[in-house]
Design an enzyme around this catalytic site. Sequence first.
Site, PDB file in Angstrom:
ATOM      1  N   ALA A  52       0.868  -1.186   0.000  1.00 12.13           N
ATOM      2  CA  ALA A  52       0.000   0.000   0.000  1.00 12.13           C
ATOM      3  C   ALA A  52       0.899   1.228   0.000  1.00 12.13           C
ATOM      4  O   ALA A  52       1.916   1.257   0.692  1.00 12.13           O
ATOM      5  CB  ALA A  52      -0.897  -0.001   1.229  1.00 12.13           C
ATOM      6  N   LYS A  80      -6.040   3.598  -4.708  1.00 12.15           N
ATOM      7  CA  LYS A  80      -6.226   3.824  -3.277  1.00 12.15           C
ATOM      8  C   LYS A  80      -6.578   5.298  -3.043  1.00 12.15           C
ATOM      9  O   LYS A  80      -5.787   6.182  -3.373  1.00 12.15           O
ATOM     10  CB  LYS A  80      -4.933   3.460  -2.542  1.00 12.15           C
ATOM     11  CG  LYS A  80      -4.981   3.772  -1.058  1.00 12.15           C
ATOM     12  CD  LYS A  80      -3.733   3.292  -0.334  1.00 12.15           C
ATOM     13  CE  LYS A  80      -3.736   3.799   1.094  1.00 12.15           C
ATOM     14  NZ  LYS A  80      -2.501   3.476   1.808  1.00 12.15           N
ATOM     15  N   PRO A  98      -8.894  10.192   4.028  1.00 11.90           N
ATOM     16  CA  PRO A  98      -8.807  10.357   2.576  1.00 11.90           C
ATOM     17  C   PRO A  98      -7.530  11.095   2.159  1.00 11.90           C
ATOM     18  O   PRO A  98      -6.947  11.834   2.954  1.00 11.90           O
ATOM     19  CB  PRO A  98     -10.014  11.257   2.283  1.00 11.90           C
ATOM     20  CG  PRO A  98     -10.118  12.121   3.514  1.00 11.90           C
ATOM     21  CD  PRO A  98      -9.618  11.308   4.678  1.00 11.90           C
ATOM     22  N   LEU A 335      14.324  -0.223   4.672  1.00  6.75           N
ATOM     23  CA  LEU A 335      14.316  -0.835   6.005  1.00  6.75           C
ATOM     24  C   LEU A 335      15.665  -0.678   6.696  1.00  6.75           C
ATOM     25  O   LEU A 335      15.739  -0.700   7.932  1.00  6.75           O
ATOM     26  CB  LEU A 335      13.937  -2.313   5.890  1.00  6.75           C
ATOM     27  CG  LEU A 335      12.548  -2.575   5.284  1.00  6.75           C
ATOM     28  CD1 LEU A 335      12.325  -4.064   5.035  1.00  6.75           C
ATOM     29  CD2 LEU A 335      11.440  -2.027   6.180  1.00  6.75           C
TER      30      LEU A 335
END
Length: 503
Positions: A52, A80, A98, A335
Site C-alpha cells: 500500500a 487507493k 482520505p 528498512l
Amino acid sequence: MPDNRIENIVIVGGGTAGWMAAAGFSQYFRNLPVNITLIESSDIGTVGVGEATIPTILDFTRELGIDDFELMRATQATCKLGIEFKDWYKIGSSFFHPFGLYGQEVRSVPFHHYWLKSRQSGSQLDISEYSLPCVLADLGRMERPSPTPQSQLDVYDWALHFDATLFAGFMREYAEHRGVHRIDQKIIDVELRPEDGFIQALRLENGERVAGDFFIDCSGFRALLIEGALNTGYENWSHWLPCDSAAAVICEGTENPTPYTQATARKAGWQWRIPLQHRIGNGHVYSSPYISDDEATSILLNNIEGKPLTDPRILKFTTGRRKKFWNKNCVALGLAAGFMEPLESTSIAVINTAIENLRKLFPDKSFNQSCADEFNRRTTLEFEQIRDFLILHYNATQRDDSPFWNDIRTMDIPESLNYKLKIYRARGLLVKDHWETFHEPSWLAILCGHHIYPDTFDPVVDFYDNDNLERSLDRIRTAIRKTAESAPKHGEFITRHCAINRC
Ligand SMILES: Cc1cc2nc3c(=O)[nH]c(=O)nc-3n(C[C@H](O)[C@H](O)[C@H](O)COP(=O)(O)OP(=O)(O)OC[C@H]3O[C@@H](n4cnc5c(N)ncnc54)[C@H](O)[C@@H]3O)c2cc1C
C-alpha cells in the site's frame, strides 16, 4: 583542481528500496559517466511486503516518465483513495482517512471550523460527507482527480496498492535498461579505508571485490553497511509504537476491489487488507508481549475473505530509526534506514523522499559534512513527524477492552505531539511543519475519527448565521455526492484503463 566527481555508486540490496534508488539515479545521471552497480542476493531474497502506498509514489514514477496505467498493469495494481479505519475509536466504529481536502475554505478559514459550528448547533453529519475521496470510497467508485480542479471540492489525490515483487521487478527493468549493472551475489565482507573508516569496497561470496565512491545501503533489516560496517546506532521507538511483529498472508481476490486500504484494530494490534487486481494482501501487525505468534496468526486467518494462497509468514521488527541515515560515504534507504509499522503505508514514501533529498544534496568525493548533516536533519524530521502521526492513532482511542489498548491509551506521548494536540484542542488549529508527510486534512481525519474536537472554532465563523451556514454545507454535500455518483465503479475503472489481459 582534483577531479572530485563521484563515478561509482554501489547500491546494496535489490528490494523495493534498492531498485527505486537504482531507477531514480539511473535517470538522474542519464548519459553521464557515472557507473551504478546494484548487488543483491537471490539466496537472501527480499522482505516481499509493502503493497500500500501514498500519493507520492505516483510523483516518483511520473518523474521517471512512467505512465500511471502502465505501472498499474505491470504491478496488478488497484487504486487507493485512503484508508478505512475500523474499530479504532471503539469497537464498532469506523472512519476514513482520505487523500484530499474537506470542503472549502472561506475567508482563508479552513472548512472544518464551519463544520464544527454546524456540529455544535446540533448537526450529526460526519465530516467525511464533505470530502470527495471519502464519498467515492464509500460508493466503491474511482475517478482520477481533475488536473484543473474547478474548486477545492475537487481537490484530492490517489495512490496505489501494488504487488511489491512486481514493482521491484518493474523498477529493475527500468534501471537495467538505463545501464545499471546488477550482480547477484552475497556480500560477505565490507572493506573500510584505514585512515578514515569510509567504505572502500565490498567482498562477494564468489571472491569478487566491488569498489565504489558512494554506497547506498538498501540491505533491509540487516543494515549491512550502515550498521554492520559503520556501527551507526539505532534509536528504538518501541515504547511509543510497541507493535514488533506481523503475520502476513495472501488470499483470493474479489471482482470489485475496494479503492482503499482497510486497517482494522484487533486486541493487540491491527489487521491490514490490501486489494490487488488478482488477490488480496492481508496482515496482522501486533505487539508480541501481549499476544503470541500463534494467536495472532489465527486471528488473521479467521478474518480474511478468500481462500489463503500462501502459508502465513511471521516478520519481526524494531520500530525506530538509524541515528544517522547518512554516515561517511554511505546512505541508508528503506528498512536499513529504520521502520515504522505500515499503518499509514509510509515506508515507500520515505524512500521517495530520501532519493529526492539525496539528489539535491548529492556529494562529490570530498563528502562535505554539511550535505550529510542536512540530509540527516530532513530525514529525521520526516521520521519523527510520521512517528507522531502514528502514535496519535493509538493514543486517541477509547478502547479499554485489552491490556494492549489500556497501556497504549494511557502512555506518555512525545512532546512534539502533545504540542500539536494542545493547539488543536484550544483553537482547532492544525500545526503543520516543514517536511511533514501528512498535511492538515490527514490529522483532522484521525482526530475527528477518534471524536476529538476542539473547544472552540475560528471566531470569524460566528459571524455566519446558522441558516446560511447550513444551506452552504448542504450545497457542498450535494455537489460532492453528484460528482462521486457520476464516477465509474472501481472495478470498471481498472478494466477500462489497465486490467491485465483486458486492455
Ligand atoms: C510487515 C510489513 C508490512 C509493510 N507494509 C508496507 C506498506 O503497506 N507500504 C509501504 O510503503 N511499506 C510497507 N512496508 C515496508 C516495505 O516493505 C519496505 O520499506 C520496502 O519493501 C523496502 O524494503 P527494502 O528494499 O529496504 O528491504 P528488502 O526488501 O528486505 O531488501 C533487502 C535486499 O538486500 C539484499 N541483501 C541483504 N543482505 C545481503 C547480502 N549480505 N548480500 C547481498 N544482498 C543482500 C537482499 O537480497 C534484498 O535484495 C512493510 C514492511 C513490513 C515489515
